[in-house]
Every structure is written in structure tokens, then in C-alpha cells.
Design a protein around this motif. Structure first.
Motif, PDB file in Angstrom:
ATOM      1  N   MET A 146      16.747 -29.360 -33.337  1.00 28.98           N
ATOM      2  CA  MET A 146      15.396 -29.229 -32.807  1.00 28.98           C
ATOM      3  C   MET A 146      15.238 -27.813 -32.295  1.00 28.98           C
ATOM      4  SD  MET A 146      14.778 -32.941 -30.934  1.00 28.98           S
ATOM      5  CE  MET A 146      14.715 -32.185 -29.383  1.00 28.98           C
ATOM      6  N   GLY A 147      14.047 -27.318 -32.376  1.00 29.09           N
ATOM      7  CA  GLY A 147      13.815 -25.974 -31.892  1.00 29.09           C
ATOM      8  C   GLY A 147      12.345 -25.750 -31.595  1.00 29.09           C
ATOM      9  N   LEU A 148      12.083 -24.668 -30.916  1.00 35.73           N
ATOM     10  CA  LEU A 148      10.714 -24.268 -30.606  1.00 35.73           C
ATOM     11  C   LEU A 148      10.491 -22.915 -31.240  1.00 35.73           C
ATOM     12  CD1 LEU A 148       8.104 -24.878 -29.023  1.00 35.73           C
ATOM     13  CD2 LEU A 148       9.132 -23.700 -27.075  1.00 35.73           C
ATOM     14  N   LEU A 149       9.498 -22.825 -32.120  1.00 38.31           N
ATOM     15  CA  LEU A 149       9.218 -21.600 -32.849  1.00 38.31           C
ATOM     16  C   LEU A 149       7.875 -21.039 -32.411  1.00 38.31           C
ATOM     17  CD1 LEU A 149      10.093 -22.945 -36.424  1.00 38.31           C
ATOM     18  CD2 LEU A 149      11.613 -21.721 -34.862  1.00 38.31           C
ATOM     19  N   TYR A 150       7.794 -19.753 -32.280  1.00 36.28           N
ATOM     20  CA  TYR A 150       6.525 -19.082 -32.019  1.00 36.28           C
ATOM     21  C   TYR A 150       6.112 -18.408 -33.318  1.00 36.28           C
ATOM     22  CZ  TYR A 150       7.358 -20.086 -27.146  1.00 36.28           C
ATOM     23  OH  TYR A 150       7.568 -20.749 -25.963  1.00 36.28           O
ATOM     24  N   LEU A 151       5.090 -18.949 -33.964  1.00 37.23           N
ATOM     25  CA  LEU A 151       4.721 -18.534 -35.306  1.00 37.23           C
ATOM     26  C   LEU A 151       3.244 -18.192 -35.401  1.00 37.23           C
ATOM     27  CD1 LEU A 151       6.475 -21.481 -37.180  1.00 37.23           C
ATOM     28  CD2 LEU A 151       7.407 -19.196 -36.833  1.00 37.23           C
ATOM     29  N   THR A 152       2.936 -17.255 -36.278  1.00 37.23           N
ATOM     30  CA  THR A 152       1.531 -17.030 -36.630  1.00 37.23           C
ATOM     31  C   THR A 152       1.108 -18.169 -37.559  1.00 37.23           C
ATOM     32  OG1 THR A 152       2.054 -15.786 -38.631  1.00 37.23           O
ATOM     33  CG2 THR A 152       1.888 -14.524 -36.557  1.00 37.23           C
ATOM     34  N   ASP A 153      -0.176 -18.276 -37.837  1.00 33.17           N
ATOM     35  CA  ASP A 153      -0.660 -19.308 -38.753  1.00 33.17           C
ATOM     36  C   ASP A 153      -0.018 -19.160 -40.128  1.00 33.17           C
ATOM     37  OD1 ASP A 153      -2.204 -20.396 -36.771  1.00 33.17           O
ATOM     38  OD2 ASP A 153      -4.097 -19.531 -37.485  1.00 33.17           O
ATOM     39  N   GLU A 154       0.125 -17.927 -40.589  1.00 35.91           N
ATOM     40  CA  GLU A 154       0.748 -17.686 -41.902  1.00 35.91           C
ATOM     41  C   GLU A 154       2.222 -18.091 -41.898  1.00 35.91           C
ATOM     42  OE1 GLU A 154       0.112 -13.609 -42.918  1.00 35.91           O
ATOM     43  OE2 GLU A 154      -2.019 -13.911 -43.344  1.00 35.91           O
ATOM     44  N   GLN A 155       2.954 -17.769 -40.836  1.00 36.79           N
ATOM     45  CA  GLN A 155       4.365 -18.126 -40.747  1.00 36.79           C
ATOM     46  C   GLN A 155       4.533 -19.640 -40.679  1.00 36.79           C
ATOM     47  OE1 GLN A 155       5.127 -15.865 -37.203  1.00 36.79           O
ATOM     48  NE2 GLN A 155       6.110 -14.164 -38.330  1.00 36.79           N
ATOM     49  N   GLN A 156       3.651 -20.282 -39.952  1.00 36.10           N
ATOM     50  CA  GLN A 156       3.707 -21.738 -39.836  1.00 36.10           C
ATOM     51  C   GLN A 156       3.503 -22.388 -41.194  1.00 36.10           C
ATOM     52  OE1 GLN A 156       1.743 -25.111 -40.255  1.00 36.10           O
ATOM     53  NE2 GLN A 156       0.199 -23.539 -39.967  1.00 36.10           N
ATOM     54  N   GLN A 157       2.579 -21.858 -42.000  1.00 34.34           N
ATOM     55  CA  GLN A 157       2.359 -22.383 -43.351  1.00 34.34           C
ATOM     56  C   GLN A 157       3.601 -22.168 -44.222  1.00 34.34           C
ATOM     57  OE1 GLN A 157      -0.037 -24.189 -44.707  1.00 34.34           O
ATOM     58  NE2 GLN A 157      -1.199 -24.283 -42.803  1.00 34.34           N
ATOM     59  N   GLU A 158       4.258 -21.033 -44.043  1.00 32.71           N
ATOM     60  CA  GLU A 158       5.474 -20.737 -44.804  1.00 32.71           C
ATOM     61  C   GLU A 158       6.599 -21.704 -44.442  1.00 32.71           C
ATOM     62  OE1 GLU A 158       8.557 -16.994 -45.491  1.00 32.71           O
ATOM     63  OE2 GLU A 158       6.620 -16.627 -44.499  1.00 32.71           O
ATOM     64  N   VAL A 159       6.794 -21.969 -43.150  1.00 33.70           N
ATOM     65  CA  VAL A 159       7.826 -22.919 -42.708  1.00 33.70           C
ATOM     66  C   VAL A 159       7.508 -24.311 -43.239  1.00 33.70           C
ATOM     67  CG1 VAL A 159       8.859 -24.081 -40.715  1.00 33.70           C
ATOM     68  CG2 VAL A 159       8.464 -21.615 -40.659  1.00 33.70           C
ATOM     69  N   ARG A 160       6.256 -24.704 -43.137  1.00 38.70           N
ATOM     70  CA  ARG A 160       5.818 -26.018 -43.620  1.00 38.70           C
ATOM     71  C   ARG A 160       6.159 -26.185 -45.107  1.00 38.70           C
ATOM     72  NH1 ARG A 160       0.780 -29.241 -41.916  1.00 38.70           N
ATOM     73  NH2 ARG A 160       1.036 -27.891 -40.132  1.00 38.70           N
ATOM     74  N   GLN A 161       5.850 -25.165 -45.906  1.00 36.13           N
ATOM     75  CA  GLN A 161       6.127 -25.231 -47.338  1.00 36.13           C
ATOM     76  C   GLN A 161       7.620 -25.260 -47.614  1.00 36.13           C
ATOM     77  OE1 GLN A 161       3.672 -25.742 -49.701  1.00 36.13           O
ATOM     78  NE2 GLN A 161       5.491 -26.243 -50.904  1.00 36.13           N
ATOM     79  N   GLU A 162       8.398 -24.486 -46.853  1.00 35.75           N
ATOM     80  CA  GLU A 162       9.850 -24.488 -47.034  1.00 35.75           C
ATOM     81  C   GLU A 162      10.454 -25.848 -46.731  1.00 35.75           C
ATOM     82  OE1 GLU A 162      11.880 -21.309 -45.014  1.00 35.75           O
ATOM     83  OE2 GLU A 162      10.654 -19.776 -45.975  1.00 35.75           O
ATOM     84  N   LEU A 163       9.956 -26.544 -45.705  1.00 42.00           N
ATOM     85  CA  LEU A 163      10.445 -27.887 -45.387  1.00 42.00           C
ATOM     86  C   LEU A 163      10.144 -28.855 -46.520  1.00 42.00           C
ATOM     87  CD1 LEU A 163       9.480 -28.221 -41.606  1.00 42.00           C
ATOM     88  CD2 LEU A 163      11.768 -27.882 -42.571  1.00 42.00           C
ATOM     89  N   LYS A 164       8.906 -28.793 -47.051  1.00 40.67           N
ATOM     90  CA  LYS A 164       8.536 -29.664 -48.182  1.00 40.67           C
ATOM     91  C   LYS A 164       9.418 -29.369 -49.389  1.00 40.67           C
ATOM     92  CE  LYS A 164       3.636 -30.272 -47.072  1.00 40.67           C
ATOM     93  NZ  LYS A 164       2.261 -29.947 -47.507  1.00 40.67           N
ATOM     94  N   ASP A 165       9.611 -28.069 -49.679  1.00 41.68           N
ATOM     95  CA  ASP A 165      10.412 -27.670 -50.838  1.00 41.68           C
ATOM     96  C   ASP A 165      11.865 -28.099 -50.685  1.00 41.68           C
ATOM     97  OD1 ASP A 165       8.131 -26.529 -51.916  1.00 41.68           O
ATOM     98  OD2 ASP A 165       8.707 -24.464 -51.429  1.00 41.68           O
ATOM     99  N   LEU A 166      12.403 -27.989 -49.467  1.00 40.64           N
ATOM    100  CA  LEU A 166      13.789 -28.376 -49.220  1.00 40.64           C
ATOM    101  C   LEU A 166      14.001 -29.854 -49.539  1.00 40.64           C
ATOM    102  CD1 LEU A 166      16.639 -27.785 -48.001  1.00 40.64           C
ATOM    103  CD2 LEU A 166      15.679 -28.486 -45.802  1.00 40.64           C
ATOM    104  N   LEU A 167      13.153 -30.708 -49.010  1.00 41.44           N
ATOM    105  CA  LEU A 167      13.282 -32.140 -49.260  1.00 41.44           C
ATOM    106  C   LEU A 167      13.080 -32.441 -50.740  1.00 41.44           C
ATOM    107  CD1 LEU A 167      13.813 -34.857 -47.984  1.00 41.44           C
ATOM    108  CD2 LEU A 167      11.385 -35.053 -47.502  1.00 41.44           C
ATOM    109  N   HIS A 168      12.088 -31.803 -51.347  1.00 43.19           N
ATOM    110  CA  HIS A 168      11.801 -32.031 -52.768  1.00 43.19           C
ATOM    111  C   HIS A 168      12.999 -31.626 -53.627  1.00 43.19           C
ATOM    112  CE1 HIS A 168       9.471 -32.468 -56.407  1.00 43.19           C
ATOM    113  NE2 HIS A 168       9.865 -31.259 -56.771  1.00 43.19           N
TER     114      HIS A 168
END
Length: 197
Positions: A146-168
């Protein structure tokens, strides 16, 4: 019907069906073999009539598929399988939810998190039982980061996509693998949400 595929839930009716923790538990009782309502009830330690109602709702909404019927002692047994090996909720991002949809999404999220937490706690207990029995437990317990990230909207979208891609990626790599003595089912629950708005 392809039980090696991923099915994405997008309809409000199916989301409503999944807003019940017991229905999520029912879906998690399946491996490769079809099951009856009675078999599911026995696995869950619940009355057959209660489980039958929820199986019927999952079937009505298309999340369970009737794959076979057998006559046994004058009774027709109905055997079901989930619509796919993986059922994923594909929530569309929108600010235009009405109150009903917002409530359903909240209840569905709660049902998934509650079921995951129950399974997580059960996993910890099983590892402890193995340890007490003197059996090896290295590498089989749950892993949590678990962690707490301070992200811009663009960075948050990038992390979100990486999580989806990892599971996929991992689903694609091992979705065809057979269940054997060397394999074990592992649950993955990836989540990203804003702490403060």
C-alpha cells in the motif's frame, strides 16, 4: 461461451446483481467444473433455498450460464458456470451518475471489497494452520503493498493504465494454464482512488 475469456460487466442490471456480497462469493466458488445451487450452498455452508435465489439472479442477468441439466431421482439438477473465467467490472468514468446508479456502484464496490477482505483473512488463517502443522509456508501467504502517491492527473492516468496492463498481461500469460498440484489460484485486487478531492 468461452470460459477462458474475460467478461466485462458494463450494464447497470449486472452491476446491481453484483452489489450483493453473497453473489460475489457464489461466483468465486467455481473452478473448471459446473456446479448446482445445492453444491454451491454446501460449499458456502448456507441453506440451499437462499443460494438458489441468488444463483437464479446471477443466471437471469447473464453472469451465470446454465450448461447442463441432469435428472437424478426424479429431480432436475441444473449445472452452472460463470459467463467467463474472469469477470471484470468496467466502470465508465462519468460525473453524470444518477442517484440509483451511484448507490449501485457504491454497493457493488463494497460487496467486492468485503468478499476480497474475507478471502484475504481466510488466506492468513490457512497459512497459520499450515505453520502450526509444521508445514512450509514460505511464499504462499498473501502479499500486500500500500502506498500514498502524489500525482498529477496525467500521472494518475498513467498509473491506472499500468495497473490494468499488468493484470491483463498476467491473465493472458496464464489463463490457459490447467489447474494442477503445482498451481494455486491467486486473487489480485488492484485499486487506485483519490484520498482527497
Amino acid at each position: 461461451m468461452n470460459h477462458d475469456s474475460v467478461y466485462e460487466v458494463t450494464s447497470l442490471e449486472q452491476m446491481k446483481a453484483l452489489s450483493n456480497k453473497l453473489r460475489v462469493q457464489i461466483l468465486n466458488q467455481f473452478d473448471e467444473e459446473p456446479r448446482t445451487s445445492k453444491q454451491l450452498a454446501d460449499l458456502l455452508g448456507l441453506p440451499a433455498s437462499k443460494v438458489h435465489y441468488h444463483v437464479r439472479e446471477l443466471h437471469r442477468t447473464g453472469l451465470l450460464v446454465l450448461v447442463e441439466t441432469r435428472e437424478k431421482g426424479g429431480v432436475i439438477e441444473k449445472y452452472y458456470l460463470p459467463v467467463a473465467k474472469q469477470i471484470r467490472v468496467a466502470l465508465q468514468e462519468s460525473d453524470a451518475f444518477d442517484n440509483e446508479e451511484r448507490t449501485i456502484r457504491y454497493e457493488m464496490g463494497r460487496a467486492f471489497v468485503d468478499e476480497y477482505l474475507t478471502a484475504y483473512q481466510r488466506s492468513i488463517q490457512l497459512v497459520e494452520q499450515l505453520r502450526e502443522a509444521g508445514k512450509p509456508t514460505e511464499g504462499i501467504g498473501p502479499v500486500t503493498s500500500m502506498g500514498l502517491l502524489y500525482l498529477t492527473d496525467e500521472q494518475q492516468q498513467e498509473v491506472r493504465q499500468e495497473l490494468k496492463d499488468l493484470l491483463h498481461t498476467w491473465e493472458q500469460r496464464y489463463s490457459q494454464q490447467e489447474k494442477t498440484d503445482q498451481t494455486r489460484a491467486w486473487r489480485a485486487f488492484l485499486s487506485l482512488f483519490p484520498e482527497l478531492l
